[in-house]
Design a protein around this motif. Structure first.
Motif, PDB file in Angstrom:
ATOM      1  N   VAL A 189      36.550 -30.836  54.648  1.00 41.68           N
ATOM      2  CA  VAL A 189      36.144 -31.280  56.044  1.00 41.68           C
ATOM      3  C   VAL A 189      34.805 -31.503  56.473  1.00 41.68           C
ATOM      4  N   THR A 190      34.209 -32.270  56.928  1.00 39.31           N
ATOM      5  CA  THR A 190      32.886 -32.392  57.430  1.00 39.31           C
ATOM      6  C   THR A 190      32.818 -32.761  58.907  1.00 39.31           C
ATOM      7  N   PRO A 191      31.835 -32.204  59.469  1.00 40.44           N
ATOM      8  CA  PRO A 191      31.605 -32.722  60.960  1.00 40.44           C
ATOM      9  C   PRO A 191      31.193 -34.118  61.041  1.00 40.44           C
ATOM     10  N   SER A 192      31.804 -34.824  62.254  1.00 38.80           N
ATOM     11  CA  SER A 192      31.624 -36.389  62.303  1.00 38.80           C
ATOM     12  C   SER A 192      31.277 -36.795  63.606  1.00 38.80           C
ATOM     13  N   SER A 193      30.891 -38.051  63.763  1.00 38.40           N
ATOM     14  CA  SER A 193      30.680 -38.754  65.306  1.00 38.40           C
ATOM     15  C   SER A 193      32.009 -39.087  65.714  1.00 38.40           C
ATOM     16  N   ARG A 194      32.992 -39.199  64.779  1.00 38.57           N
ATOM     17  CA  ARG A 194      34.334 -39.516  65.223  1.00 38.57           C
ATOM     18  C   ARG A 194      35.254 -39.075  64.375  1.00 38.57           C
ATOM     19  N   ASN A 195      36.744 -38.984  64.608  1.00 40.85           N
ATOM     20  CA  ASN A 195      37.790 -38.317  63.864  1.00 40.85           C
ATOM     21  C   ASN A 195      38.127 -39.368  63.025  1.00 40.85           C
ATOM     22  N   LEU A 198      40.141 -29.019  71.947  1.00 38.00           N
ATOM     23  CA  LEU A 198      39.383 -29.283  70.875  1.00 38.00           C
ATOM     24  C   LEU A 198      38.433 -30.776  71.114  1.00 38.00           C
ATOM     25  N   LYS A 199      37.085 -30.369  71.050  1.00 39.56           N
ATOM     26  CA  LYS A 199      36.266 -31.592  71.654  1.00 39.56           C
ATOM     27  C   LYS A 199      35.574 -31.992  70.239  1.00 39.56           C
ATOM     28  N   ASP A 200      35.104 -31.089  69.404  1.00 40.00           N
ATOM     29  CA  ASP A 200      34.597 -31.529  68.095  1.00 40.00           C
ATOM     30  C   ASP A 200      35.402 -32.767  67.288  1.00 40.00           C
ATOM     31  N   GLN A 201      34.597 -33.161  66.439  1.00 45.15           N
ATOM     32  CA  GLN A 201      35.447 -34.440  65.641  1.00 45.15           C
ATOM     33  C   GLN A 201      34.918 -34.362  64.216  1.00 45.15           C
ATOM     34  N   LEU A 242      45.365 -27.471  61.199  1.00 39.07           N
ATOM     35  CA  LEU A 242      45.468 -26.377  62.204  1.00 39.07           C
ATOM     36  C   LEU A 242      44.635 -25.242  61.663  1.00 39.07           C
ATOM     37  N   ARG A 243      45.023 -24.604  60.613  1.00 36.80           N
ATOM     38  CA  ARG A 243      44.119 -23.522  60.254  1.00 36.80           C
ATOM     39  C   ARG A 243      42.382 -24.026  60.138  1.00 36.80           C
ATOM     40  N   MET A 244      42.120 -24.848  59.384  1.00 34.48           N
ATOM     41  CA  MET A 244      40.795 -25.191  59.144  1.00 34.48           C
ATOM     42  C   MET A 244      40.095 -25.495  60.420  1.00 34.48           C
ATOM     43  N   ILE A 245      40.821 -26.382  61.237  1.00 31.09           N
ATOM     44  CA  ILE A 245      39.944 -26.914  62.475  1.00 31.09           C
ATOM     45  C   ILE A 245      39.920 -25.649  63.616  1.00 31.09           C
ATOM     46  N   ASN A 246      41.009 -24.889  63.482  1.00 32.78           N
ATOM     47  CA  ASN A 246      40.683 -23.774  64.431  1.00 32.78           C
ATOM     48  C   ASN A 246      39.619 -22.945  64.092  1.00 32.78           C
ATOM     49  N   ILE A 286      36.820 -23.901  62.084  1.00 32.80           N
ATOM     50  CA  ILE A 286      35.595 -24.613  61.899  1.00 32.80           C
ATOM     51  C   ILE A 286      35.086 -24.798  63.548  1.00 32.80           C
ATOM     52  N   ALA A 287      35.850 -25.123  64.305  1.00 31.88           N
ATOM     53  CA  ALA A 287      35.683 -25.474  65.832  1.00 31.88           C
ATOM     54  C   ALA A 287      35.687 -24.146  66.613  1.00 31.88           C
ATOM     55  N   ASN A 288      35.773 -23.062  65.976  1.00 32.96           N
ATOM     56  CA  ASN A 288      35.652 -21.707  66.767  1.00 32.96           C
ATOM     57  C   ASN A 288      36.727 -21.678  67.975  1.00 32.96           C
ATOM     58  N   LEU A 289      38.235 -22.169  67.824  1.00 34.41           N
ATOM     59  CA  LEU A 289      38.897 -22.495  68.902  1.00 34.41           C
ATOM     60  C   LEU A 289      39.300 -21.068  69.132  1.00 34.41           C
ATOM     61  N   GLY A 290      39.453 -20.186  68.238  1.00 35.06           N
ATOM     62  CA  GLY A 290      39.809 -18.658  68.670  1.00 35.06           C
ATOM     63  C   GLY A 290      41.580 -18.534  68.643  1.00 35.06           C
ATOM     64  N   LEU A 291      42.081 -19.601  68.348  1.00 40.80           N
ATOM     65  CA  LEU A 291      43.573 -19.345  68.259  1.00 40.80           C
ATOM     66  C   LEU A 291      44.089 -18.171  67.198  1.00 40.80           C
ATOM     67  N   GLU A 292      44.941 -17.270  67.789  1.00 41.47           N
ATOM     68  CA  GLU A 292      45.727 -16.419  66.955  1.00 41.47           C
ATOM     69  C   GLU A 292      46.814 -17.048  66.067  1.00 41.47           C
ATOM     70  N   THR A 293      47.243 -16.537  64.977  1.00 41.79           N
ATOM     71  CA  THR A 293      48.016 -17.052  64.218  1.00 41.79           C
ATOM     72  C   THR A 293      49.530 -17.340  64.845  1.00 41.79           C
ATOM     73  N   SER A 294      49.870 -16.360  65.549  1.00 36.42           N
ATOM     74  CA  SER A 294      51.100 -16.594  66.617  1.00 36.42           C
ATOM     75  C   SER A 294      50.813 -17.971  67.253  1.00 36.42           C
ATOM     76  N   GLN A 295      49.591 -18.357  67.776  1.00 39.34           N
ATOM     77  CA  GLN A 295      49.564 -19.505  68.624  1.00 39.34           C
ATOM     78  C   GLN A 295      49.625 -20.688  67.661  1.00 39.34           C
ATOM     79  N   LEU A 296      48.938 -20.576  66.531  1.00 39.15           N
ATOM     80  CA  LEU A 296      49.101 -21.777  65.680  1.00 39.15           C
ATOM     81  C   LEU A 296      50.440 -21.967  64.989  1.00 39.15           C
ATOM     82  N   ILE A 297      51.356 -20.840  65.084  1.00 37.02           N
ATOM     83  CA  ILE A 297      52.784 -21.087  64.823  1.00 37.02           C
ATOM     84  C   ILE A 297      53.565 -21.806  65.706  1.00 37.02           C
ATOM     85  N   GLU A 298      53.196 -21.727  67.033  1.00 34.94           N
ATOM     86  CA  GLU A 298      53.996 -22.241  68.079  1.00 34.94           C
ATOM     87  C   GLU A 298      53.611 -23.884  68.253  1.00 34.94           C
TER      88      GLU A 298
END
Length: 294
Positions: free
Chosen positions: A45-51, A81-84, A110-114, A116-128
């Motif tokens: 995964v690398t940062p980009s100007s678009r997904n 999520l705003k980053d691409q 889900l795990r990687m973007i959380n 890399i983008a510093n979304l701060g989601l807990e494992t329980s939230q990712l599971i949901e």
């Protein structure tokens, strides 16, 4: 220089699968044991100007039907999520194999973007979030063997990672999950407690006590799957079964040289195959390195 993030997306096998009930909405309640095998896709995964998404297997669509794309859109809609990013996946896990490759990819996204983008989601939230993407996704987010019930999304972590060698073979013919469930016969009262058997009985006893209810629906339609299961026993497996809705089949071996012989034999027959060590533990780490941008 820019950051490159790397992680592996591992496959699973099902240790037994009881289809208990067909619900009015078309879904099914099940119970099954999950454990990991060493078959894995590689994510970069690398940062980009678009997904954007690149898959090494060009037969796999990269449009909105892909679970990786769905996971990104879910994080945009519900986690801010705003980053691409550009996501590159080296596909090794066969598609339509009953190994959870798509669900594993969604969980890895889900795990990687959380992270890399510093979304701060807990494992329980990712599971949901994972539950919204697919029945197996929570298992892959949890990252440890366990026993699944309900629609397959309720996971009880249990030490079901087999202490033996596992050989997994893909017949080369994908199996349709909806068709497998359509033609299966649910049984609300299995003869044996699957959880008890997996935890307390020796693997040698499993062939008499542990079943995958979807085999009866798949074997008549893809005869090769049943033939491979028989071949596993001829190659000395203590237990063999189709994984999930197929079409992959695995065999469990107590002795390394017997497992290696089976693995080599299936490879010589032209099948894709994987050999997993006893008590395998997946490395779900997310690693960063810097690369030149020229």
């Amino acid at each position: 220089m820019k950051d490159l993030w790397i992680s592996n997306s591992y496959a699973k096998i099902n240790l037994g699968l009881n289809v208990l009930e067909r619900l009015e909405n078309g879904y099914h309640t099940i119970e099954t044991g999950f454990c990991f095998i060493e078959w894995a896709d590689r994510f970069e995964v690398t940062p980009s100007s678009r997904n954007s998404l690149t898959m090494s297997d060009e037969k796999i669509p990269i449009d909105d039907t892909n679970l990786i794309v769905k996971a990104i859109k879910l994080l945009e809609a519900e986690a801010g999520l705003k980053d691409q990013f550009h996501i590159k996946v080296e596909k090794n896990i066969p598609a339509g194999a009953g190994l959870g490759g798509g669900s594993s990819n969604a969980a890895t996204t889900l795990r990687m973007i959380n992270k890399i983008a510093n979304l701060g989601l807990e494992t329980s939230q990712l599971i949901e979030f994972g539950k919204k993407l697919g029945a197996d996704v929570p298992f892959f987010i949890e990252g440890q063997a366990g026993f699944a019930t309900g629609l397959g999304t309720e996971i009880e972590p249990l030490d079901l990672q087999t202490d033996a060698w596992v050989v997994t073979v893909f017949p080369g013919i994908p199996s349709s999950t909806p068709e497998a469930y359509q033609y299966c016969e649910p049984n609300a009262e299995p003869e044996f407690s699957l959880k008890t058997v997996l935890l307390e009985e020796d693997v040698e006893e499993w062939q008499y006590l542990v079943i995958n209810d979807l085999e009866a629906a798949v074997f008549p339609r893809i005869e090769l799957v049943g033939n491979i299961k028989d071949q596993f026993y001829e190659f000395g497996a203590s237990y063999a079964s189709m994984s999930g809705s197929g079409s992959s089949v695995f065999g469990i071996y107590e002795q390394d040289f017997v497992a290696i012989h089976a693995y080599d034999s299936f490879r010589k027959l032209g099948f894709e195959a994987n050999l997993t060590r006893p008590k395998f533990s997946p490395d779900l780490g997310i690693y960063k390195k810097q690369i030149d941008t020229y």
